[in-house]
Design a protein around this motif. Structure first.
Motif, PDB file in Angstrom:
ATOM      1  N   ARG A 257       0.073  12.542  -9.412  1.00  0.00           N
ATOM      2  CA  ARG A 257       0.211  12.385 -10.878  1.00  0.00           C
ATOM      3  C   ARG A 257       0.042  10.931 -11.288  1.00  0.00           C
ATOM      4  O   ARG A 257      -0.451  10.621 -12.357  1.00  0.00           O
ATOM      5  N   MET A 258       0.437  10.046 -10.367  1.00  0.00           N
ATOM      6  CA  MET A 258       0.352   8.627 -10.693  1.00  0.00           C
ATOM      7  C   MET A 258      -1.074   8.113 -10.570  1.00  0.00           C
ATOM      8  O   MET A 258      -1.325   6.965 -10.867  1.00  0.00           O
ATOM      9  N   LYS A 259      -1.988   8.951 -10.072  1.00  0.00           N
ATOM     10  CA  LYS A 259      -3.362   8.492  -9.913  1.00  0.00           C
ATOM     11  C   LYS A 259      -4.321   9.330 -10.733  1.00  0.00           C
ATOM     12  O   LYS A 259      -5.527   9.251 -10.560  1.00  0.00           O
ATOM     13  N   ARG A 260      -3.781  10.140 -11.652  1.00  0.00           N
ATOM     14  CA  ARG A 260      -4.648  11.122 -12.288  1.00  0.00           C
ATOM     15  C   ARG A 260      -5.697  10.494 -13.190  1.00  0.00           C
ATOM     16  O   ARG A 260      -6.719  11.082 -13.478  1.00  0.00           O
ATOM     17  N   LYS A 261      -5.451   9.272 -13.661  1.00  0.00           N
ATOM     18  CA  LYS A 261      -6.429   8.663 -14.548  1.00  0.00           C
ATOM     19  C   LYS A 261      -7.382   7.739 -13.800  1.00  0.00           C
ATOM     20  O   LYS A 261      -8.160   7.014 -14.411  1.00  0.00           O
ATOM     21  N   MET A 262      -7.305   7.729 -12.479  1.00  0.00           N
ATOM     22  CA  MET A 262      -8.257   6.917 -11.734  1.00  0.00           C
ATOM     23  C   MET A 262      -9.455   7.777 -11.408  1.00  0.00           C
ATOM     24  O   MET A 262      -9.310   8.941 -11.058  1.00  0.00           O
TER      25      MET A 262
ATOM     26  N   LEU B 195      -1.909   5.777 -13.839  1.00  0.00           N
ATOM     27  CA  LEU B 195      -2.562   4.745 -13.050  1.00  0.00           C
ATOM     28  C   LEU B 195      -1.505   4.061 -12.208  1.00  0.00           C
ATOM     29  O   LEU B 195      -0.413   3.804 -12.689  1.00  0.00           O
ATOM     30  N   PRO B 196      -1.825   3.712 -10.952  1.00  0.00           N
ATOM     31  CA  PRO B 196      -0.824   2.986 -10.168  1.00  0.00           C
ATOM     32  C   PRO B 196      -0.712   1.525 -10.548  1.00  0.00           C
ATOM     33  O   PRO B 196       0.302   0.883 -10.275  1.00  0.00           O
TER      34      PRO B 196
ATOM     35  N   LYS C  95     -13.870   0.903   2.871  1.00  0.00           N
ATOM     36  CA  LYS C  95     -12.533   0.425   3.261  1.00  0.00           C
ATOM     37  C   LYS C  95     -12.574  -0.349   4.564  1.00  0.00           C
ATOM     38  O   LYS C  95     -11.897  -1.338   4.726  1.00  0.00           O
TER      39      LYS C  95
ATOM     40  N   VAL D 180      -5.476  -2.200 -12.986  1.00  0.00           N
ATOM     41  CA  VAL D 180      -6.913  -2.433 -12.802  1.00  0.00           C
ATOM     42  C   VAL D 180      -7.473  -1.375 -11.859  1.00  0.00           C
ATOM     43  O   VAL D 180      -6.792  -0.899 -10.953  1.00  0.00           O
ATOM     44  N   GLN D 181      -8.723  -0.963 -12.122  1.00  0.00           N
ATOM     45  CA  GLN D 181      -9.423  -0.057 -11.195  1.00  0.00           C
ATOM     46  C   GLN D 181     -10.620  -0.810 -10.643  1.00  0.00           C
ATOM     47  O   GLN D 181     -11.402  -1.391 -11.399  1.00  0.00           O
TER      48      GLN D 181
ATOM     49  N   GLU E 153       0.880  -1.174   0.000  1.00  0.00           N
ATOM     50  CA  GLU E 153       0.000   0.000   0.000  1.00  0.00           C
ATOM     51  C   GLU E 153       0.914   1.219   0.000  1.00  0.00           C
ATOM     52  O   GLU E 153       1.617   1.461   0.969  1.00  0.00           O
TER      53      GLU E 153
ATOM     54  N   LYS F  11      -6.045  -6.723  -5.813  1.00  0.00           N
ATOM     55  CA  LYS F  11      -7.183  -5.813  -5.919  1.00  0.00           C
ATOM     56  C   LYS F  11      -8.444  -6.551  -6.349  1.00  0.00           C
ATOM     57  O   LYS F  11      -9.535  -6.347  -5.799  1.00  0.00           O
TER      58      LYS F  11
ATOM     59  N   GLU G 196      -7.116   2.235  -3.807  1.00  0.00           N
ATOM     60  CA  GLU G 196      -6.468   3.076  -4.814  1.00  0.00           C
ATOM     61  C   GLU G 196      -4.958   3.032  -4.713  1.00  0.00           C
ATOM     62  O   GLU G 196      -4.265   3.335  -5.666  1.00  0.00           O
TER      63      GLU G 196
ATOM     64  N   LEU H 223       1.333   8.209  -2.434  1.00  0.00           N
ATOM     65  CA  LEU H 223       1.517   8.082  -3.874  1.00  0.00           C
ATOM     66  C   LEU H 223       1.345   9.444  -4.530  1.00  0.00           C
ATOM     67  O   LEU H 223       0.385  10.162  -4.259  1.00  0.00           O
TER      68      LEU H 223
END
Lengths: 483, 254
Positions: free
Chosen positions: A441-446, B72-73, A459, B76-77, A434, B109, B43, A438
């Motif tokens: 920028r590494m999550k911008r497309k989520m 994307l990290p 969660k 899969v999302q 985990e 995930k 995430e 992070l």
């Protein structure tokens, strides 16, 4: 004019001749007479009679058409009998006095090879081959001259043993891979026939096929019955072609599934043996659903309420191996390998050149000891010095000891905790983390959360599922034989 | 020649020939999930370099580079959201991140998503787009196939819940041989390349060329391996209709 009557159990020479001049038929192996008598012959030819000898005369016979159509002549052709099309594993002539002991060995097609195969030497064994040649030369010299060379011979013998010990205790992954693929390495049936007291091979997927690449059957070890399933390689080129190099088609996986469900139904513990370069990649295999067959096996194996132990005896090729490898305990022979993609394929894709296969082998960590460190494999079975192919009997006995040790542990567990242990074994395999902070920028497309807070915070629940899982893991491990 | 903006308006489907181009995960989730109902899960989960693998570039660097490039990290999302009023648990794979390859993080995930859906009794929808298992993680990534299949066993066989898998261009290797082909209903997009062994491997094995169109969705449909082929524009509607059809079972709610 005597009519020819061939009753069902007549002897070899019950054929009578006719008086009229015969006419020859075109092919010597066909019977071309249309009479009532012919129908008796015809049905005999098709195998209704149990008399094998009669059948083979008729095949070689030259039946002559006679004018009166009420007679038939069958004559033995010169040159003798041809062998029948399909050879049975039992001898043609069996008398009651041949039936000593169990009838089961008569049903097995897996007989010892007629010729001992030539010994194959792997590239890294060349120093041993040189020393062996020297020993041979010295011995010949001693024989021809009569002088005493025993000191030199002893020295050479010691050197041979030392080099051999050095080589085989420090095998590199590439060398282990070549030992795992050795053409004389004992196959699944070799091991099974050594470790079982009784063995009965069962066939077919009840859906149209019997894949020769997968072996299944029931055997007894130390008085306990088990279901055995494994990939079977050939012992020589001819067998390899028959067995498709142990690359199963979807039919093979369906056969394995049927056998595993049969075992779970009756309560046989299951022992599987993995030795395959991978599932067969062919047009028909894809059309019949290779992916679906493997997936179904993966899923169904987690529902079988009997102990399952998988032993990798040679190569374990990716999904094709995993389809019979979802087990309670995973064991590997010391020199066997288990990979997600063959080093050659990996080299071609990641290094873009096939010559990088040795590098790929080192990097992918495919040997037994490395996998045991990663907690994927539960135990490593030692092989005798020189590899399994140099001493198959000891290898099989070692394997039997380790398998039975783990099986006795598993037999003490009830079915439900057994299933949970199997889930837990695979649930914990994974190298993920985990990330704490992070970079956004590494999550911008989520897609970020846009639900209102009233929908809750999932969660928490996910972690509670994991808590339950840890509880199950602990319970499963403590439910163990402390009783 | 397709202008990108117009193509995206049309859900990346070519108007003339109906060819479905590949779509990334964000573009799939946005239209399918009702607005203001999406909750993403896990995430921050991503992969570790467990083998210290280094081919032409180290695995760690490759991961960081892919993360920066694609935003994307991982490949899969997962999350939960409402789709036409029903709460579903979708997981969408993305081919852009290292070829959609299934590594430990993807396996983890998806397994967590299945466990969550089991707890909350939600229907599961997994959109598959993958080149296979991630070779840089070795046998660990192979075991992810077994891990996901075991979670699916509990979900489908023991809890009897609904799992729909949607196979898109391309779905190959380990994904086809595990959760891709385990759906209660398997839907494919038109002309999706769905295979276990890739065309190149088959040609090498057999030494002959394979026929055109051999591993496309239409061919699999003819061979009885898929339930439906659904064009992209209808997917959301079809999913809600399926949920509706399954909502009244079991007929005797004991």
């Amino acid at each position: 004019m005597a009519a020819v009557i061939l009753p069902q159990h007549s002897s070899l020479y019950s054929v009578k001749t006719s008086l009229a001049p015969p006419a020859r038929t075109a092919s010597s192996s066909k019977i071309g007479v249309e009479t009532g008598d012919f129908t008796i012959l015809h049905s005999s030819k098709n195998g209704v009679t149990n008399d094998v000898q009669l059948r083979s005369i008729l095949r070689n016979a030259q039946v002559k058409r006679c004018r009166m159509y009420s007679k038939v002549t069958a004559m033995l052709k010169r040159g003798g009998r041809k062998t029948p099309d399909k050879e049975y594993p039992w001898p043609q002539k069996m008398r009651p006095q041949d039936l000593i002991g169990s009838p089961l060995p008569f049903l097995s097609r897996f007989k010892p090879l007629p010729q001992k195969s030539k010994p194959v030497h792997l590239p890294f064994e060349l120093p041993l081959v040189d020393i062996q040649k020297k020993i041979h030369e010295v011995r010949e010299l001693a024989d021809s001259t009569g002088m005493d060379f025993s000191m030199q011979l002893n020295e050479l013998q010691e050197k041979y043993e030392e080099v051999r010990r050095d080589l085989y205790t420090h095998l590199s992954p590439i060398q282990r891979l070549s030992v795992a693929r050795h053409p004389s390495r004992p196959t699944c049936l070799d091991h099974i026939l050594t470790i079982t007291d009784k063995w009965l091979e069962l066939h077919g997927d009840r859906a149209g096929f019997d894949d020769p690449a997968i072996i299944s059957g029931i055997g007894k070890i130390d008085g306990m019955s088990f279901m055995f399933i494994g990939h079977q390689k050939g012992r020589n080129t001819k067998e390899n072609i028959y067995r498709n190099f142990a690359m199963p088609t979807p039919n093979g996986y369906r056969k394995a599934l049927r056998m595993m469900q049969h075992a779970a139904h009756h309560g046989f513990p299951i022992l599987t043996f993995v030795d395959t370069p991978g599932a067969y990649a062919g047009i028909q295999a894809e059309e019949r659903g290779q992916g679906e067959a493997i997936a179904r096996n993966l899923r169904e194996m987690f529902g079988l309420r009997v102990p399952i132990i998988t032993t990798v005896i040679g190569e374990g090729g990716s999904g094709g191996a995993l389809a019979i490898g979802c087990c309670d305990k995973m064991l590997m022979l010391e020199n066997s390998v288990y990979y997600v993609a063959s080093p050659e394929a990996c080299a071609a894709i990641l290094w873009k050149k096939a010559a990088a296969a040795p590098k790929a082998t080192e990097a992918m960590r495919i040997t037994a000891h490395e996998l045991m460190k990663m907690d994927i494999v539960d135990d490593v079975i030692p092989e005798p010095l020189g590899g399994a192919h140099s001493d198959p009997f000891t290898t099989s006995m070692n394997m039997k000891k380790v398998i039975m040790k783990h099986m006795h542990e598993l037999l003490k567990v009830d079915p439900e905790p057994l299933l949970e242990r199997r889930f837990a074994k695979f649930r914990k395999i994974g190298a993920h983390q985990e990330a704490v902070n992070l970079d956004p920028r590494m999550k911008r497309k989520m897609k970020p959360r846009d639900a209102p807070p009233e929908m809750g915070e999932p969660k928490l629940l996910t972690s509670s599922v994991r808590e339950n899982l840890e509880f199950n893991l602990k319970a499963a491990s403590t439910a163990n034989p402390s009783e | 020649m397709l202008h990108i903006k117009f193509s995206k308006q049309n859900k990346s489907v070519c108007e003339e020939c109906g060819n479905h181009l590949s779509m990334d995960s964000m573009e799939r989730i946005k239209p399918s999930i009702d607005p203001n109902t999406w909750i993403p899960l896990d995430e921050d989960t991503n992969s570790k370099d467990v083998l210290s693998f280094c081919d032409e570039e180290s695995y760690e660097n490759r991961l960081i580079r892919s993360q920066e490039k694609t935003g994307l990290p991982e490949a899969v999302q997962t999350g939960i959201g409402y789709s036409n009023g029903t709460l579903i648990a979708p997981g969408v794979m993305d081919f852009q991140f290292m070829g959609g390859s299934m590594g430990s993080a993807v396996g983890e995930k998806i397994t967590r998503l299945i466990e969550y859906a089991t707890q909350k009794l939600l229907p599961l929808v997994l959109v598959c787009a993958s080149g296979g298992a991630r070779m840089q993680e070795g046998t660990v990534s192979l075991m992810q196939m077994a891990k996901i299949s075991s979670a699916l066993h509990y979900y489908q066989v023991q809890k009897k819940l609904l799992y729909i898998s949607i196979l898109t261009y391309p779905t190959t290797g380990g994904v086809t041989a595990s959760f891709g082909m385990l759906g209660d209903i398997i839907i494919a997009e038109s002309k999706a390349y769905i295979a276990f062994a890739s065309k190149r491997v088959i040609e090498e094995t057999l030494g002959q060329k394979v026929p055109d169109g051999f591993q496309l969705a239409e061919a699999l449909f003819e061979n009885g391996l898929l339930d439906l082929i659904v064009p992209r524009i209808l997917i959301k509607g079809v999913l809600s209709e399926i949920s509706d059809l399954y909502s009244s079972v079991p007929y005797r709610k004991n």
